[in-house]
Scaffold this motif. Structure first.
Motif, PDB file in Angstrom:
ATOM      1  N   THR A 516       0.827  -1.216   0.000  1.00  0.00           N
ATOM      2  CA  THR A 516       0.000   0.000   0.000  1.00  0.00           C
ATOM      3  C   THR A 516       0.855   1.258   0.000  1.00  0.00           C
ATOM      4  O   THR A 516       0.341   2.359   0.156  1.00  0.00           O
ATOM      5  CB  THR A 516      -0.933   0.029   1.227  1.00  0.00           C
ATOM      6  OG1 THR A 516      -0.136   0.091   2.415  1.00  0.00           O
ATOM      7  CG2 THR A 516      -1.798  -1.217   1.273  1.00  0.00           C
ATOM      8  N   GLU A 528      -5.719   0.075   1.932  1.00  0.00           N
ATOM      9  CA  GLU A 528      -5.627  -0.842   3.067  1.00  0.00           C
ATOM     10  C   GLU A 528      -6.894  -1.679   3.187  1.00  0.00           C
ATOM     11  O   GLU A 528      -6.830  -2.877   3.519  1.00  0.00           O
ATOM     12  CB  GLU A 528      -5.366  -0.044   4.348  1.00  0.00           C
ATOM     13  CG  GLU A 528      -3.932   0.480   4.446  1.00  0.00           C
ATOM     14  CD  GLU A 528      -3.716   1.357   5.668  1.00  0.00           C
ATOM     15  OE1 GLU A 528      -4.639   1.423   6.518  1.00  0.00           O
ATOM     16  OE2 GLU A 528      -2.645   1.967   5.771  1.00  0.00           O
ATOM     17  N   GLN A 549      -1.493  -0.981   9.577  1.00  0.00           N
ATOM     18  CA  GLN A 549      -1.587  -2.369   9.125  1.00  0.00           C
ATOM     19  C   GLN A 549      -1.166  -3.323  10.238  1.00  0.00           C
ATOM     20  O   GLN A 549      -1.711  -4.416  10.367  1.00  0.00           O
ATOM     21  CB  GLN A 549      -0.704  -2.575   7.892  1.00  0.00           C
ATOM     22  CG  GLN A 549      -1.126  -1.759   6.676  1.00  0.00           C
ATOM     23  CD  GLN A 549      -0.096  -1.855   5.574  1.00  0.00           C
ATOM     24  OE1 GLN A 549       0.983  -1.268   5.648  1.00  0.00           O
ATOM     25  NE2 GLN A 549      -0.414  -2.621   4.551  1.00  0.00           N
TER      26      GLN A 549
END
Length: 596
Positions: A516, A528, A549
């Motif tokens: 990402t 995401e 994340q």
């Protein structure tokens, strides 16, 4: 991404570990293996060419017959039959030669296509670190120059060589039928031709092999200089790289000039052989006609036979130039196809019960003194999402590539469970921050992951990663041409396309290496969400570009200087006040004082 030595401008040198080159014996064995499935076509083409050449050998006796008719003062009507036969011979020879050369050409193209497929398949499976040690220029030179040289030889040299050798053998036989003394006279040229061929081949093999290597080194230097142009200028290495490029270019030019001088010497010796042979045949004919042993027409036919050998002999010997160059290229291609399977495949060993991936005491180095991982051990349970975090250079990307099978560890083992939810799909799929949009329609780009996918499957995959809306809004929907020369996709959409390919491939294990990172702040959350949806139901290893994340992961593994220093959930590691807590405070901007 973890940098590698070959990616640093200015570090290239002449000691690169080039990809292997097959020996002459191995190259010939590989060629026999490639031809074996088409032996019938090879025999058919050879048989037709033999017939065409045999028919063509009737031209010289017919011309000799015409000479005898004229010399004897016979009526003009006597010329009708040999002239008509000449026309028939020309027609038959033309048709049969075309058929024979067509079969030989088809054989060559089929064998070449088979070799190219093997070469490309093995090249695509080579570990990245093996390619990095060899340098991109070496593989590029083989994919371009060597393939082109072999293809050119197959399309032109192979059919001509086959026809020339047959013409030489059958013409010498025809001269023996006229009178064996003509054959003996013609053979006076053979020692000179044989010595010429030996002189040439002994030098050409080395020259052409060195020339291909030099061209590969030149391409490698140019690729590194151009690819790292910004860094080269930033470190003021322009003169250094210019000198390296010039040195490698001079080497390539020097070898090219050596090959030119070699060819000139080769032709000069061939002309001497032609003079010796033709003079011997003419002198022999003079004495035989004077003694009444043969007619003027027969002596004329013998001289014409030998003169007709100029083309085939010269072609066969001159084609040694193409043959040697093609042989050098073929050996370099076979060298890649012969790389052991163990060197190009990820070892899928038995994992412990319930584990999808087991990393056992894995170490990895990009060269002497460049160890980036030190006996890392890690287990990913089936369905578990593990985030890798750490500072730049900690070894995150290297570990991700090892798990994905892109590279092989220099120590330890990586084991991946065999079970897969998808039908015969790959065990592991890697998605990196490098955005790849392939030229073609959007549907074709997606089907690279699963060729049998229906349009409904493609739409489902796009919808999964929240990309269906913009995909259907393209000028022609799924039929819109993207990639080079087509509709331009921004980095975020291109990465969604890669995630959709991941969904279509449907692997049990997915590895995301900062997938990402290219979205920028504005599209980070959207991308995401796309990644989270693509990973649903899979075991995942995620190199976290953003710590959000990591927060969503089942477990966080912290790497530092190539070693695992922490492992646990976000809450556990944040309260532990270790390396992860430091990273979290730096990333979130809340630099709380450390607990005492």
């Amino acid at each position: 991404m973890t940098s590698t030595p070959s990616g640093i401008p200015g570090t290239a040198d002449d000691s690169a570990e080039l990809l292997p080159i097959a020996s002459g014996a191995r190259t010939r064995a590989a060629l026999r293996t490639l031809i074996r499935p088409d032996r019938g076509r090879a025999l058919l083409g050879l048989g037709v060419l033999v017939g065409a050449t045999a028919v063509g050998l009737l031209v010289q006796p017919l011309l000799g017959r015409i000479v005898d008719i004229v010399a004897d003062g016979r009526p003009a009507d006597a010329l009708t039959l040999p002239v008509v036969l000449l026309l028939v011979v020309a027609a038959v020879q033309g048709v049969t030669t075309t058929l024979g050369l067509t079969q030989v050409a088809r054989l060559g193209e089929t064998v070449l296509a088979r070799l190219r497929e093997q070469f490309v398949e093995r090249a695509l499976q080579l570990p990245a670190d093996r390619l990095e040690r060899a340098g991109a220029g070496d593989l590029t030179a083989r994919v371009t120059g060597d393939v082109a040289r072999v293809a050119e030889a197959v399309r032109s040299a192979l059919p001509e060589m086959a026809r020339s050798v047959l013409a030489i053998v059958l013409t010498l036989g025809a001269m023996a039928l006229l009178d064996v003394r003509f054959l003996l006279a013609a053979l006076l040229a053979v020692p000179v031709q044989a010595l010429t061929a030996r002189w040439y081949v002994r030098r050409a093999v080395t020259v052409y092999a060195d020339q291909r290597v030099a061209n590969g080194a030149q391409q490698q230097q140019l690729l590194e200089t151009i690819g790292g142009a910004v860094t080269v200028r930033g470190h003021r290495l322009e003169e250094q790289h210019t000198e390296k490029s010039a040195r490698r270019s001079r080497k390539a030019v020097e070898l090219t000039m050596r090959s030119v001088h070699l060819v000139l010497g080769f032709y000069a010796r061939l002309h001497i052989a032609e003079y010796i042979g033709l003079a011997a045949v003419l002198v022999t004919g003079f004495f035989l006609v004077r003694d009444g042993s043969v007619s003027i027409g027969t002596a004329t036919a013998a001289a014409l036979y030998f003169h007709s050998l100029f083309g085939p002999v010269n072609a066969a010997l001159v084609l040694l130039d193409d043959a040697q160059s093609a042989a050098a290229g073929l050996a370099r291609m076979v060298g890649v196809t012969d790389i052991e399977e163990s060197a190009v495949q990820l070892p899928h060993q038995r994992t412990e019960a319930g584990a999808a991936v087991t990393v056992d005491a894995v170490s990895h180095a990009y060269g002497p003194g460049r160890t980036v991982l030190h006996e890392v051990s890690l287990t990913l349970r089936a369905g578990e999402h593990v985030a890798l975090v750490g500072t730049s250079g900690a070894g995150k990307s290297t570990l991700a590539r090892l798990v994905a099978g892109v590279q092989q560890p220099t120590g330890g083992t990586v084991s991946v469970a065999q079970s897969a939810p998808g039908p015969a799909g790959p065990s592991v799929v890697l998605v990196t921050q490098e955005v790849h949009v392939f030229t073609g329609t959007l549907a074709e780009d997606l089907r690279l992951a699963r060729p049998d996918a229906t349009d409904a499957d493609l739409r489902t995959a796009l919808a999964t990663v929240h990309a269906l809306e913009w995909a259907e809004a393209l000028p022609e929907g799924l039929a819109t041409v993207v990639g080079e020369g087509g509709h331009r996709l921004d980095p975020a959409r291109a990465q969604q396309l890669a995630l959709a390919r991941l969904v279509l491939a449907d692997p049990p294990v997915a590895v995301l290496d900062e997938a990402t990172a290219e979205a920028g702040s504005a599209g980070a959350r959207t991308l995401e969400r796309s990644a989270e949806a693509a990973l649903a139901g899979r075991t995942a290893l995620v190199v976290a570009h953003r710590l959000t994340q990591a927060v969503a992961a089942d477990r966080i593994v912290v790497l530092e200087a190539g070693r695992v220093v922490e492992s646990g959930s976000h809450d556990e590691l944040r309260t532990a006040d270790g390396p992860y807590a430091t990273l979290w405070r730096a990333w979130s901007g809340s630099r709380a004082a450390p607990h005492l």
